[in-house]
Design a protein around this motif. Structure first.
Motif, PDB file in Angstrom:
ATOM      1  N   ASN A  34      -0.756 -14.264  -7.846  1.00  0.00           N
ATOM      2  CA  ASN A  34      -0.139 -13.322  -8.778  1.00  0.00           C
ATOM      3  C   ASN A  34      -0.333 -13.821 -10.208  1.00  0.00           C
ATOM      4  O   ASN A  34      -0.765 -14.943 -10.438  1.00  0.00           O
ATOM      5  N   GLN A  50       3.424  -2.119 -12.130  1.00  0.00           N
ATOM      6  CA  GLN A  50       3.139  -3.549 -12.259  1.00  0.00           C
ATOM      7  C   GLN A  50       2.438  -3.916 -13.557  1.00  0.00           C
ATOM      8  O   GLN A  50       2.666  -4.967 -14.129  1.00  0.00           O
ATOM      9  N   HIS A 109       0.298  -2.612  -2.557  1.00  0.00           N
ATOM     10  CA  HIS A 109      -0.843  -3.440  -2.879  1.00  0.00           C
ATOM     11  C   HIS A 109      -1.977  -2.456  -3.073  1.00  0.00           C
ATOM     12  O   HIS A 109      -2.302  -1.685  -2.171  1.00  0.00           O
ATOM     13  N   GLU A 134       0.864  -5.804   3.412  1.00  0.00           N
ATOM     14  CA  GLU A 134       1.796  -5.174   2.489  1.00  0.00           C
ATOM     15  C   GLU A 134       1.314  -3.783   2.134  1.00  0.00           C
ATOM     16  O   GLU A 134       0.119  -3.580   1.915  1.00  0.00           O
ATOM     17  N   TRP A 161      -8.692  -3.292  -9.582  1.00  0.00           N
ATOM     18  CA  TRP A 161      -7.438  -2.560  -9.565  1.00  0.00           C
ATOM     19  C   TRP A 161      -7.415  -1.588 -10.728  1.00  0.00           C
ATOM     20  O   TRP A 161      -8.138  -1.754 -11.715  1.00  0.00           O
ATOM     21  N   ASN A 163      -8.989 -12.631  -7.462  1.00  0.00           N
ATOM     22  CA  ASN A 163      -8.439 -11.274  -7.519  1.00  0.00           C
ATOM     23  C   ASN A 163      -8.037 -10.932  -8.948  1.00  0.00           C
ATOM     24  O   ASN A 163      -8.022 -11.797  -9.829  1.00  0.00           O
TER      25      ASN A 163
END
Lengths: 343, 343
Positions: A227, B284, A75, A72, A283, A253
DNA sequence: TTGTAGGCGTTATCAG
DNA sequence: CTGATAACGCCTACAA
């Protein structure tokens, strides 16, 4: 393509020389008078000549294009890798053609086909979650076609891989939680068939073992999609019913870690006081959360850079791939923030 | 490229027919016996024939490749757009070659050059923040080369653009803050030379006007880089010194909004009780924050889809670009979350 | 229904 | 130092 670009022939006609002279002059070949070179260059400039890379590729059997196959684009981690790939490729004069598989094998296969039809010189791959059979890759590898796998690497012999030290990263994260005094550390794991998931689980378990922490298989809970909503639901369940009750989560994650944080918040459990949380990937949003989320940083950009360097190296060396083909394992870095520090 | 792919000639030799017969049989041309077609197909299968797209492109003067130029790949919004582009291109049999400019014009120019050298059929562009002179684009546009601009669109006549209704989105956000009872609404603006920034500022001002809110030019504060730290510093300053003291922020992007949230937190100001905040883009992480961040959602994927459709349309129609070339403006959607709802 | 020949734009080889 | 020629793999008039 409707640009009516001037060609070498046009320049030749204009200057009353042969097209070979033009070609050589433009390429700074030996055995062309400076005078001619000058004239050719000027005319090229004037006529806004731009070489046709397609023709060149056809003639030379090299396209200076590499293909990138990625699950993807949207991401954080993968886009970071792409950025690294693009950077190196560009600086070495290579084009990047990109497709995302959306985690579908079928798409992976057809993408490879069209890329090969386009005569790519090599391939950079992180395969889809669906991919279990690697024949579409091994077929190419047998013929010595240059492929470098990154992040998700296949169970094949003799492939060139660039990965992150997932085991070590997971170990460090778990160790940190233990050192902070957390004891009932559960793991929100990724899908079992991805090596990154199993490596992370392995590192987690090793840390528990090394510190003599009694644990049970039920402490590892799979959160396959990874998610936040899925993880939130799962975590809520666990916090309500599991015995013993967890006092920390190490998530495979960051999204899953956020899910756990949300679950805690809803159940009125304080992070990090009552529950410690560490994620994986670092992230962007980790620092924005309250409390900020501790996470294991993966060098995505570096991964792209190294994988591309490796690939271009192979391409340059053509057949003579002597010497050991060395895969690369990149270091992770545990970034300790508020979510895992007991007051 | 070291694959030693079978060519049409190889098939021809194998079957004792001419290469034109092979070519026609594979393309299902009229006037080829079914028998021959069958044999050719079988042999193609057997020899693992794969057409050489380069040769085909050269011959047909069409590469079935489009170029995409984007400021950064590691950016939620842009990666979403890329995803949409990739999706449509793939489904219509086009390749996507990608470069990021990292906000540098020079890189923009050289990228265009190499892409043109590679005979791309068209170009999808969101230009860099540095770009002030659009000559490298207008040169191509004059020659009718297919270009579609998205998100950041140039000040040129007769270009095909796909944008989001920034004005409307900003208006809705500001209106919402007003309706919630906030009055001293400051705007964290983007760089002045990007139309998206000025449009958002315009929408913001229009809402203030329409609701008769007295305001001052100093209520618009530029946060050019638009990241959370910059915005945090700026906001902190404003909260400490500005007169009147703001009771809400409408930020031109979510990062800036987060910066504002962080500043408030540090100064002990409660969001949304004392300060309301709305961002732009709906990244997000909006739902992961506490309080969750209200934001104006932009349809990034749709933008990619529509832009690509527009481009491929132009390409198909070759020269006959009759009829009005219609640019597209996509709707935004205000997502109201906790950060802007007074209790 | 099939074959022949030429060309897309470039470069490599062989002469001159 | 420069030119003629062929070839990369495919497509397409034109012929047969």
């Amino acid at each position: 393509m409707k640009l009516d670009q001037a060609t070498i022939k046009d320049l030749a006609r204009e200057l009353n020389v042969s097209s070979s002279t033009i070609s050589r002059a433009l390429k700074d070949y030996p055995g062309i008078s400076d005078e001619t070179k000058r004239k050719v260059r000027e005319m090229a400039e004037k006529m806004n000549y731009r070489p046709n890379a397609l023709a060149r590729s056809l003639r030379k059997s090299q396209s200076f294009t590499i293909g990138v196959i990625i699950p993807e684009v949207v991401h954080f981690f993968f886009s970071t890798v792409i950025s690294g790939i693009e950077e190196v490729a560009f600086s070495k004069g290579y084009n990047v053609i990109l497709t995302q598989t959306n985690e579908k094998v079928s798409r992976e296969k057809t993408s490879i086909d069209t890329m090969l039809a386009n005569q790519i010189d090599g391939l950079l791959v992180s395969y889809s979650k669906e991919t279990e059979d690697f024949e579409h890759f091994s077929r190419l590898l047998e013929k010595n076609f240059p492929i470098v796998f990154f992040d998700r690497v296949p169970k094949l012999e003799n492939t060139l891989n660039v990965t992150v030290d997932d085991y070590q990263g997971a170990y460090a994260a778990t160790q940190h939680l233990i050192q902070q005094g957390y004891r009932k550390i559960y793991h929100l794991a990724g899908p079992k068939y991805l090596s990154i998931s199993t490596e992370r689980a392995r590192g987690y378990l090793a840390a528990l073992e090394d510190y003599g922490i009694q644990h049970q298989p039920s402490w590892i809970i799979e959160s396959p999609r990874g998610n936040e909503n899925e993880a939130k639901d799962i975590t809520t369940e666990v916090l309500k019913r599991a015995v013993p009750k967890p006092d920390a989560f190490f998530a495979h994650n960051d999204m899953a870690a956020v899910g756990a944080m949300m679950a805690c918040r809803e159940l009125g459990l304080k992070v990090p006081d009552q529950i410690g949380i560490v994620g994986f990937s670092d992230w962007q949003f980790c620092t924005m959360l309250e409390p900020s989320l501790s996470s294991v940083a993966q060098p995505g950009f570096q991964m792209g850079v190294r994988a591309t360097e490796l690939l271009l190296d192979m391409i340059d060396k053509k057949g003579n791939i002597e010497g050991p083909k060395n895969s690369i394992v990149l270091e992770t870095e545990l970034l300790i923030r508020k979510s895992s520090q007991k007051p």
